[in-house]
Design a protein around this motif. Structure first.
Motif, mmCIF file in Angstrom:
data_model
loop_
_atom_site.group_PDB
_atom_site.id
_atom_site.type_symbol
_atom_site.label_atom_id
_atom_site.label_comp_id
_atom_site.label_asym_id
_atom_site.label_seq_id
_atom_site.Cartn_x
_atom_site.Cartn_y
_atom_site.Cartn_z
ATOM 1 N N THR A 43 0.893 -1.163 0.118
ATOM 2 C CA THR A 43 0.092 -0.073 0.049
ATOM 3 C C THR A 43 0.966 1.222 0.033
ATOM 4 N N LEU A 44 2.049 1.255 0.180
ATOM 5 C CA LEU A 44 3.126 2.420 0.174
ATOM 6 C C LEU A 44 3.334 2.658 -1.300
ATOM 7 N N GLY A 45 3.324 1.744 -2.332
ATOM 8 C CA GLY A 45 3.568 2.212 -3.492
ATOM 9 C C GLY A 45 5.142 2.045 -4.119
ATOM 10 N N SER A 46 5.341 2.823 -5.139
ATOM 11 C CA SER A 46 6.551 2.470 -5.688
ATOM 12 C C SER A 46 7.611 3.311 -5.178
ATOM 13 N N VAL A 47 8.964 3.630 -5.364
ATOM 14 C CA VAL A 47 9.976 4.405 -4.937
ATOM 15 C C VAL A 47 10.311 5.233 -5.706
ATOM 16 N N GLY A 48 10.929 6.470 -5.056
ATOM 17 C CA GLY A 48 11.255 7.497 -6.032
ATOM 18 C C GLY A 48 10.737 8.897 -5.783
ATOM 19 N N PHE A 49 10.691 9.973 -6.550
ATOM 20 C CA PHE A 49 10.404 11.246 -6.382
ATOM 21 C C PHE A 49 9.171 11.367 -7.455
ATOM 22 N N GLY A 50 7.713 11.701 -7.020
ATOM 23 C CA GLY A 50 6.772 11.728 -7.824
ATOM 24 C C GLY A 50 6.528 13.250 -8.197
ATOM 25 N N PRO A 51 5.424 13.499 -8.684
ATOM 26 C CA PRO A 51 5.099 15.028 -9.288
ATOM 27 C C PRO A 51 5.220 16.038 -8.413
ATOM 28 N N THR A 52 4.433 15.607 -6.988
ATOM 29 C CA THR A 52 4.563 16.676 -6.040
ATOM 30 C C THR A 52 6.043 17.248 -5.614
ATOM 31 N N ILE A 53 6.799 16.501 -5.350
ATOM 32 C CA ILE A 53 8.491 16.883 -5.081
ATOM 33 C C ILE A 53 8.942 17.554 -6.265
ATOM 34 N N ARG A 54 8.856 16.940 -7.574
ATOM 35 C CA ARG A 54 9.355 17.713 -8.574
ATOM 36 C C ARG A 54 8.714 19.072 -8.826
ATOM 37 N N ALA A 55 7.540 19.226 -8.534
ATOM 38 C CA ALA A 55 6.583 20.455 -8.918
ATOM 39 C C ALA A 55 7.115 21.448 -7.543
ATOM 40 N N PHE A 56 7.331 21.087 -6.438
ATOM 41 C CA PHE A 56 7.855 21.763 -5.251
ATOM 42 C C PHE A 56 9.516 22.363 -5.830
ATOM 43 N N ALA A 57 10.369 21.331 -6.298
ATOM 44 C CA ALA A 57 11.691 21.561 -6.403
ATOM 45 C C ALA A 57 11.749 22.775 -7.818
ATOM 46 N N ALA A 58 11.006 22.675 -8.660
ATOM 47 C CA ALA A 58 11.072 23.511 -9.685
ATOM 48 C C ALA A 58 10.552 24.982 -9.160
ATOM 49 N N ALA A 59 9.611 25.017 -8.477
ATOM 50 C CA ALA A 59 9.056 26.350 -7.721
ATOM 51 C C ALA A 59 10.151 26.749 -6.951
ATOM 52 N N LEU A 60 10.800 26.036 -6.296
ATOM 53 C CA LEU A 60 11.946 26.296 -5.427
ATOM 54 C C LEU A 60 13.132 26.904 -6.173
ATOM 55 N N ALA A 61 13.557 26.433 -7.452
ATOM 56 C CA ALA A 61 14.451 26.762 -8.257
ATOM 57 C C ALA A 61 14.143 28.079 -8.947
ATOM 58 N N ARG A 62 12.879 28.322 -9.239
ATOM 59 C CA ARG A 62 12.126 29.661 -9.839
ATOM 60 C C ARG A 62 12.390 30.864 -8.660
ATOM 61 N N HIS A 63 12.057 30.380 -7.625
ATOM 62 C CA HIS A 63 12.265 31.442 -6.535
ATOM 63 C C HIS A 63 13.821 32.013 -6.109
ATOM 64 N N VAL A 64 14.717 30.958 -6.404
ATOM 65 C CA VAL A 64 15.805 31.196 -6.247
ATOM 66 C C VAL A 64 16.431 32.091 -7.400
ATOM 67 N N ARG A 65 15.917 31.834 -8.472
ATOM 68 C CA ARG A 65 16.255 32.752 -9.653
ATOM 69 C C ARG A 65 16.084 34.093 -9.413
ATOM 70 N N GLU A 66 14.702 34.380 -8.786
ATOM 71 C CA GLU A 66 14.076 35.520 -8.705
ATOM 72 C C GLU A 66 14.840 36.512 -7.691
ATOM 73 N N LEU A 67 15.206 35.707 -6.681
ATOM 74 C CA LEU A 67 16.063 36.515 -5.637
ATOM 75 C C LEU A 67 17.298 36.927 -6.074
ATOM 76 N N ARG A 68 18.056 36.171 -7.116
ATOM 77 C CA ARG A 68 19.310 36.230 -7.754
ATOM 78 C C ARG A 68 19.385 37.417 -8.695
ATOM 79 N N GLU A 69 18.156 37.463 -9.274
ATOM 80 C CA GLU A 69 18.009 38.654 -10.097
ATOM 81 C C GLU A 69 17.774 39.940 -9.646
ATOM 82 N N GLU A 70 17.284 39.646 -8.258
ATOM 83 C CA GLU A 70 17.141 40.933 -7.537
ATOM 84 C C GLU A 70 18.389 41.435 -6.846
ATOM 85 N N LEU A 71 19.189 40.451 -6.374
ATOM 86 C CA LEU A 71 20.546 40.840 -5.749
ATOM 87 C C LEU A 71 21.574 41.168 -6.592
ATOM 88 N N ALA A 72 21.415 40.548 -7.825
ATOM 89 C CA ALA A 72 22.709 40.850 -8.691
ATOM 90 C C ALA A 72 23.196 42.188 -9.043
#
Length: 265
Positions: free
Chosen positions: A53-82
């Motif tokens: 009932t736990l399912g397969s292993v690995g990172f599904g779309p939720t973790i990937r969506a969070f990571a992609a959004a996190l990377a976008r936020h980092v880029r935004e702050l870098r563009e503000e700081l640079a």
């Protein structure tokens, strides 16, 4: 001296953003969930016993969506700081409409303080919502994990991620932390989209079990039951026998985000 101190704080903020970016990139680079095959085959890939009932292993779309959004936020702050750092270092005079030359100490201090505060928020969210071994940017080695092979199931990872982001939103709202609340809420909305889409698909069409993002990648709190596919979709038998709850083998609780728990059980 004050200008040098401001630049040092900006460098510290940039270093924090580097760590967050490493964590996000590590999540995006980790293999997608392992699905298909028999329980024995899945167990062999994991190196541990398979819990159905736990399912397969690995990172599904939720973790990937969070990571992609996190990377976008980092880029935004870098563009503000640079640009600010460039001006302070005398490397650029600013574009049209900008103040020419180095910023004032007040401007530098206020801008760096804001970016640094948001960078710390992203760092704390990455640490809370990503699997532990990725929170420092290390990829695919299983340095810290509760399961063999270094991977928790997609359902466990998704539930932990969404629960952490939801708690962060509530905490920042309670403390009136504007930057923290906005960042937490934006990341929660981004990360929750795949999960809510999978939930809608199950409620609307009675479909679960696929590894692709449209069906939740094995993250949803329900999975195919022993009678899945036997009864016609939409019938009482289909809903009663076609699905089972994913449960934590340790305490029997449903494997779902905390904010959905009372509705699931």
């Amino acid at each position: 001296a004050a200008l040098a101190a401001g630049l040092e704080r900006a460098a510290d903020a940039a270093a924090t953003l580097d760590l967050v970016e490493r964590a996000a990139n590590a999540a995006l680079a980790t293999p997608a969930p392992v699905v298909g095959g028999t329980s024995a085959e899945l167990a062999r890939r994991r190196g541990v016993g398979h819990h159905p009932t736990l399912g397969s292993v690995g990172f599904g779309p939720t973790i990937r969506a969070f990571a992609a959004a996190l990377a976008r936020h980092v880029r935004e702050l870098r563009e503000e700081l640079a640009p600010l750092v460039q001006r302070a270092a005398g490397l650029a005079a600013g574009g049209a409409g900008d103040k020419a030359g180095a910023p004032t100490l007040l401007e530098l201090r206020a801008a760096v303080r804001s970016v640094a505060a948001r960078a710390r928020v992203l760092d704390s969210l990455a640490a809370a919502a990503l699997p532990a071994r990725l929170a420092t940017g290390f990829n695919a080695g299983g340095e810290t994990s509760n399961t063999g092979g270094g991977f928790d199931s997609p359902a466990v990872n998704a539930a932990r991620c969404l629960t952490a982001l939801h708690r962060a939103c509530a905490a920042h709202q309670t403390t009136s932390s504007g930057d923290g609340f906005v960042a937490s809420l934006r990341l929660l909305c981004s990360a929750a989209q795949p999960y809510l889409s999978a939930l809608h698909r199950w409620l609307d069409r009675g479909e679960v079990g696929s590894s692709d993002a449209a069906c939740g990648g094995g993250e949803l709190f329900v999975c195919a039951g022993p009678e899945e596919g036997v009864a016609a979709i939409g019938t009482e038998a289909h809903w009663e026998g076609g699905f089972v709850l994913r449960r934590n083998p340790a305490d029997g609780s449903a494997t779902c985000p905390e904010f959905l728990a009372r509705h699931v059980d």
